[in-house]
Design a protein around this motif. Structure first.
Motif, short mmCIF file in Angstrom:
data_model
loop_
_atom_site.label_atom_id
_atom_site.label_comp_id
_atom_site.label_asym_id
_atom_site.label_seq_id
_atom_site.Cartn_x
_atom_site.Cartn_y
_atom_site.Cartn_z
N GLN A 45 0.83 -1.20 0.00
CA GLN A 45 0.00 0.00 0.00
C GLN A 45 0.87 1.26 0.00
O GLN A 45 0.56 2.24 -0.68
CB GLN A 45 -0.92 0.00 1.23
N LYS A 48 2.14 1.87 -3.48
CA LYS A 48 1.03 2.38 -4.29
C LYS A 48 0.81 3.87 -4.04
O LYS A 48 0.61 4.66 -4.98
CB LYS A 48 -0.24 1.60 -3.99
N GLU A 49 0.87 4.27 -2.78
CA GLU A 49 0.67 5.68 -2.44
C GLU A 49 1.81 6.55 -2.96
O GLU A 49 1.59 7.67 -3.42
CB GLU A 49 0.53 5.81 -0.92
N GLN A 50 3.04 6.03 -2.88
CA GLN A 50 4.17 6.77 -3.43
C GLN A 50 4.01 6.98 -4.93
O GLN A 50 4.28 8.06 -5.45
CB GLN A 50 5.47 6.02 -3.13
N ALA A 52 1.21 7.03 -6.57
CA ALA A 52 0.05 7.87 -6.84
C ALA A 52 0.39 9.36 -6.81
O ALA A 52 -0.24 10.16 -7.50
CB ALA A 52 -1.05 7.57 -5.83
#
Length: 388
Positions: A45, A48-50, A52
């Protein structure tokens, strides 16, 4: 290992697989404890956030006991393709691992001695260098040689070279004209020049070009199927190869291929995939490239590593940090676990390969972004997860 989950996040240009959903067993009794599935999902997760927020682009692979646990790719490789599991990334200084293995193979064969001087193998260096710098010094960044890219006039001329021989011989000639910054063994400075010279030794002793020797004796035995020294024209045209997107003062990212050499050197910029580097780590640790004795010689600590700019992964401010330069890799003691590997960086490139012998993990993180002030947060997070 249980079910397989694959997803393609088209908006972010992401692809990958979380391959472990059951319990991940620890290593042998008394060894380090492995991350739990929840830890891996939390890391997934975070990556994924990085991606995004455009803070990470590239591919990563986490392997436990030879089995893939997490594979992810994010962002664009070039104008025509997204990063994926088969994308080739410029490795920057992680290439030095191949050079170190080549030297160890020739030492194992009795053709090189770690205690012999540079002048024993390669001619044309002044006596100050030829008669004092030993192979050991070159491998451990204690030779007194510096960075080729900061030598006056080097980069401007090197960018005009259009053949493999020009890059290899021209770089060696620049190093021949340099001076030592300190007496060999009396100091420590990270040295691209030293590893280039090691490649020149490989060529001289083996009777092959450095590139052919490494292809035949390192890449092929390790099972590396696409790893190679691709040229700048190939970098421009091959859709499998990720372009380097370097951050500009404006904050935007620009393709900087034309700021790179025609071909990589023994110090940097072979090209690889995550899967190939995981195979290399397995072959190296499994004594498939060297016998057990020389595997141990290569992977064991020799001297404190040279200082690196910026914060280092796994380093907590105020907490004693133990690390050693090996013959190629760096090994660090992080939360009572030894972590052995190498990182690399250049404009538009950030790479990291780490081996965790106590818990039997391997992490490969290859990015076509560069990062200010140290390694990418994704690299730090992976190490924190495995060593927590």
């Amino acid at each position: 290992m249980t079910t397989t989950r694959r997803s393609v996040l088209g908006v972010l240009g992401a692809s990958g697989a979380l391959l472990a959903t059951g319990a991940v067993p620890g290593a042998a009794t008394g060894a380090a404890v492995s991350p739990t599935p929840a830890d891996v999902r939390a890391f997934d997760q975070f990556v994924k956030e990085q991606a995004a927020v455009d803070a990470f682009a590239g591919s990563l692979l986490l392997v436990h006991r030879g089995r893939p646990v997490l594979a992810r790719s994010y962002g664009r490789a070039n104008d025509t393709a997204l990063n994926g599991p088969d994308t080739l990334f410029a490795m920057a200084s992680v290439t030095k691992l191949f050079t170190a293995v080549a030297i160890a193979q020739l030492a194992q064969a009795g053709k090189i001695a770690y205690t012999s001087t540079l002048g024993t193998y390669v001619s044309g260096f002044p006596a100050e260098i030829a008669d004092t710098v030993k192979v050991h010094h070159l491998l451990t960044h204690t030779s007194g040689l510096g960075d080729t890219f900061t030598m006056p006039g080097y980069l401007a001329e090197a960018l005009t070279w259009t053949s493999v021989d020009q890059v290899m011989n021209g770089t060696t000639d620049y190093i021949r004209r340099t001076s030592l910054e300190f007496a060999p063994g009396a100091g420590s400075r990270y040295s691209n020049a030293a590893y280039h010279v090691l490649g020149a030794i490989v060529a001289q002793v083996s009777g092959k070009s450095y590139y052919d020797y490494v292809r035949e004796h390192v890449f092929r035995p390790a099972g590396l199927t696409t790893t190679d020294f691709y040229t700048r024209p190939q970098w421009h045209t091959d859709p499998r190869i990720a372009h380097p997107y370097a951050k500009q003062p404006s904050g935007e990212r620009a393709d900087t291929i034309d700021q790179r050499l025609y071909v990589g050197t023994p110090a940097g910029d072979a090209f690889t995939t995550c899967a190939d580097m995981a195979r290399f780590a397995s072959a190296l640790q499994g004594s498939k490239l060297l016998d057990r004795a020389f595997t141990g010689i290569t992977l064991s600590g020799k001297v404190p590593p040279p200082p690196q700019p910026g914060p280092q992964p796994g380093r907590t401010p105020g907490v004693p940090h133990v690390g050693f330069q090996c013959y190629g890799p760096v090994t660090l003691l992080v939360n009572n676990q030894w972590v052995t590997g190498h990182g690399g960086g250049a404009p538009g490139t950030s790479t990291d390969v780490q081996m965790y012998p106590g818990s039997e993990w391997v992490t490969v993180i290859l990015s076509n972004y560069d990062y200010d002030g140290g390694p990418p947060p994704v690299v730090v997070k992976a190490r924190d997860m495995i060593t927590a």
